[in-house]
Design an enzyme around this catalytic site. Structure first.
Site, PDB file in Angstrom:
ATOM      1  CG  ASP A 140      -0.276  -0.318   2.609  1.00 38.24           C
ATOM      2  OD1 ASP A 140       0.903  -0.391   2.666  1.00 38.24           O
ATOM      3  OD2 ASP A 140      -0.624  -0.199   3.445  1.00 38.24           O
ATOM      4  CG  ASN A 141       3.745   4.162  -1.648  1.00 36.41           C
ATOM      5  OD1 ASN A 141       4.537   3.603  -2.989  1.00 36.41           O
ATOM      6  ND2 ASN A 141       3.953   5.045  -2.222  1.00 36.41           N
ATOM      7  CE  LYS A 160      12.140  37.090  -4.091  1.00 35.30           C
ATOM      8  NZ  LYS A 160      12.549  36.110  -4.196  1.00 35.30           N
ATOM      9  CG  HIS A 216      13.911  31.147   4.052  1.00 29.01           C
ATOM     10  ND1 HIS A 216      13.872  31.914   2.930  1.00 29.01           N
ATOM     11  CD2 HIS A 216      12.459  32.018   3.803  1.00 29.01           C
ATOM     12  CE1 HIS A 216      13.541  32.833   2.217  1.00 29.01           C
ATOM     13  NE2 HIS A 216      12.404  32.791   3.043  1.00 29.01           N
ATOM     14  CD  GLN A 229       2.989  29.810   5.990  1.00 23.70           C
ATOM     15  OE1 GLN A 229       3.136  29.587   4.284  1.00 23.70           O
ATOM     16  NE2 GLN A 229       2.436  30.442   6.619  1.00 23.70           N
ATOM     17  CG  ASP A 271      17.835  33.295  -3.792  1.00 22.58           C
ATOM     18  OD1 ASP A 271      17.726  34.127  -2.556  1.00 22.58           O
ATOM     19  OD2 ASP A 271      16.858  33.965  -3.844  1.00 22.58           O
ATOM     20  CB  SER A 309      11.509  27.604  -6.051  1.00 20.39           C
ATOM     21  OG  SER A 309       9.904  26.788  -5.863  1.00 20.39           O
ATOM     22  CB  THR A 310       9.042  29.330  -9.563  1.00 22.35           C
ATOM     23  OG1 THR A 310       9.244  30.411  -9.561  1.00 22.35           O
ATOM     24  CG2 THR A 310       7.385  28.645  -8.858  1.00 22.35           C
ATOM     25  N   GLY A 311      12.228  29.225  -9.926  1.00 22.32           N
ATOM     26  CA  GLY A 311      13.166  30.264 -10.963  1.00 22.32           C
ATOM     27  C   GLY A 311      13.378  31.753 -11.624  1.00 22.32           C
TER      28      GLY A 311
HETATM   29  C1  R5P Z   1      12.634  33.733  -0.673  1.00 22.22           C
HETATM   30  O1  R5P Z   1      12.737  34.587  -0.124  1.00 22.22           O
HETATM   31  C2  R5P Z   1      13.960  33.542  -1.044  1.00 22.22           C
HETATM   32  O2  R5P Z   1      15.228  33.611  -0.686  1.00 22.22           O
HETATM   33  C3  R5P Z   1      13.412  32.762  -2.999  1.00 22.22           C
HETATM   34  O3  R5P Z   1      14.517  34.028  -3.469  1.00 22.22           O
HETATM   35  C4  R5P Z   1      12.600  32.293  -3.058  1.00 22.22           C
HETATM   36  O4  R5P Z   1      12.741  31.146  -3.086  1.00 22.22           O
HETATM   37  C5  R5P Z   1      12.625  31.646  -4.356  1.00 22.22           C
HETATM   38  O5  R5P Z   1      11.835  31.629  -5.584  1.00 22.22           O
HETATM   39  P1  R5P Z   1      11.759  31.157  -7.036  1.00 22.22           P
HETATM   40  O6  R5P Z   1      12.503  30.726  -7.617  1.00 22.22           O
HETATM   41  O7  R5P Z   1      10.167  30.889  -7.074  1.00 22.22           O
HETATM   42  O8  R5P Z   1      11.300  32.373  -6.867  1.00 22.22           O
END
Ligand code: R5P
Length: 287
Positions: A34-35, A184, A124, A92, A210, A214-216
């Site tokens: 069941d994983n 930013k 973070h 978060q 940085d 994440s998404t870049g």
């Molecule tokens: C935000 O405060 C973090 O330091 C990064 O700048 C952020 O998580 C980058 O996220 P993304 O690549 O989605 O823009």
């Protein structure tokens, strides 16, 4: 002493074992039909100090960490040190709106239940360490990232926002170049804007550093702004390369010359090993 490497951090655990000259304990990890996860430590760790290494991302790796911690405790280890190369949910770190959890605190509290000490890398925000109810230390990947970039003829290191300014400053000292930051503004989880700021980047090679990609989106917007201002080569470097969704495509399409990350989260861009920094911290603080 033994080291146990979770699925998310096998390589870091192996590297740490070499750096600290501590053996890896043997484990069996498999999935039930069941994983659900099955974990077993087959070496005798009774009375031993044990270092468990596990990045808490994505979510299944958190459950694996909890099970490993419990197995180590049940087996009678003397001391449990949990090394978390990338601590997920760190962004978060407070309630932004009523009704939200403080996710970083929720996860930290649970990890603290079966551990004596925590070591993590570039959390973070530094106050995240206080969410653990046991001693928690962090080490920085910036010196190693900067060393990797030393032969790239970089003229300027930039932070994508003021919050990351110290990181850029520290890297610039090692690379021996100038430093600055961009303005930013985060609109939501996937949208940010980089406000134009006049920088002296014409024909210059620039590195943007940085904690997380994440998404870049942050890096991509920064690159577009720097290109507009005439920058030559642009390198993007981060400690934790999440590279969610189309992040890599996104970054490549902006004309980024190189993407650099550590192996806190393993990817094709993990060009910098994190174990030496972690082992240095463990050895120097005698964790
Ligand atoms: C935000 O405060 C973090 O330091 C990064 O700048 C952020 O998580 C980058 O996220 P993304 O690549 O989605 O823009």
């Amino acid at each position: 002493m033994y080291i146990i490497g979770g699925t998310a951090s096998k390589t870091v655990a192996e590297d740490l074992s070499k750096c600290l000259d501590v053996p890896l304990a043997r484990t069996i990890l498999k999935r039930f039909p069941d994983n659900e996860l099955y974990v077993c430590i087959t070496d005798d760790i009774l009375g031993e100090d044990v270092i468990i290494v596990q990045t808490t991302y994505p979510d299944p790796n958190i459950v694996e960490l909890f099970l490993l911690q419990d197995a180590v405790k049940e087996a009678g280890a003397k001391k449990i040190i949990v090394v978390i190369p990338y601590f997920g949910y760190g962004r978060q770190d407070k309630k932004f709106e009523n009704g939200e959890p403080i996710s970083a605190k929720a996860i930290a509290k649970l990890i603290s239940l079966n551990a004596d000490e925590i070591v993590t890398v570039d959390p973070h925000k530094e106050h995240i360490l206080d969410f653990f109810s046991i001693p928690a230390l962090s080490c920085s990947a910036v010196p190693e990232l900067a060393k990797y970039m030393m032969n790239k003829n970089i003229d300027l290191v930039l932070a994508p926002d003021k919050g990351a300014f110290d990181r850029a400053k520290q890297a610039s000292y090692i690379i021996n170049c100038a430093f600055d930051y961009l303005e930013k503004n985060r609109i939501d989880g996937e949208t940010i804007e980089i406000k134009p700021k006049n920088l002296d980047v014409n024909n210059k090679n620039v590195a943007i550093i940085d904690d997380i990609i994440s998404t870049g989106g942050t890096m991509a917007k920064s690159i577009v702004e720097l290109k507009k201002q005439g920058a030559n080569k642009i390198f993007v470097a981060c400690t934790h390369g999440l590279f969610a969704g189309e992040a890599i495509k996104h970054l490549s399409s902006t004309g980024c010359n190189e993407i650099i990350s550590t192996d806190t989260i393993k990817s094709a861009f993990s060009k910098v090993k994190i174990a030496p920094s972690i082992s240095h911290l463990i050895a120097s603080k005698q964790v």
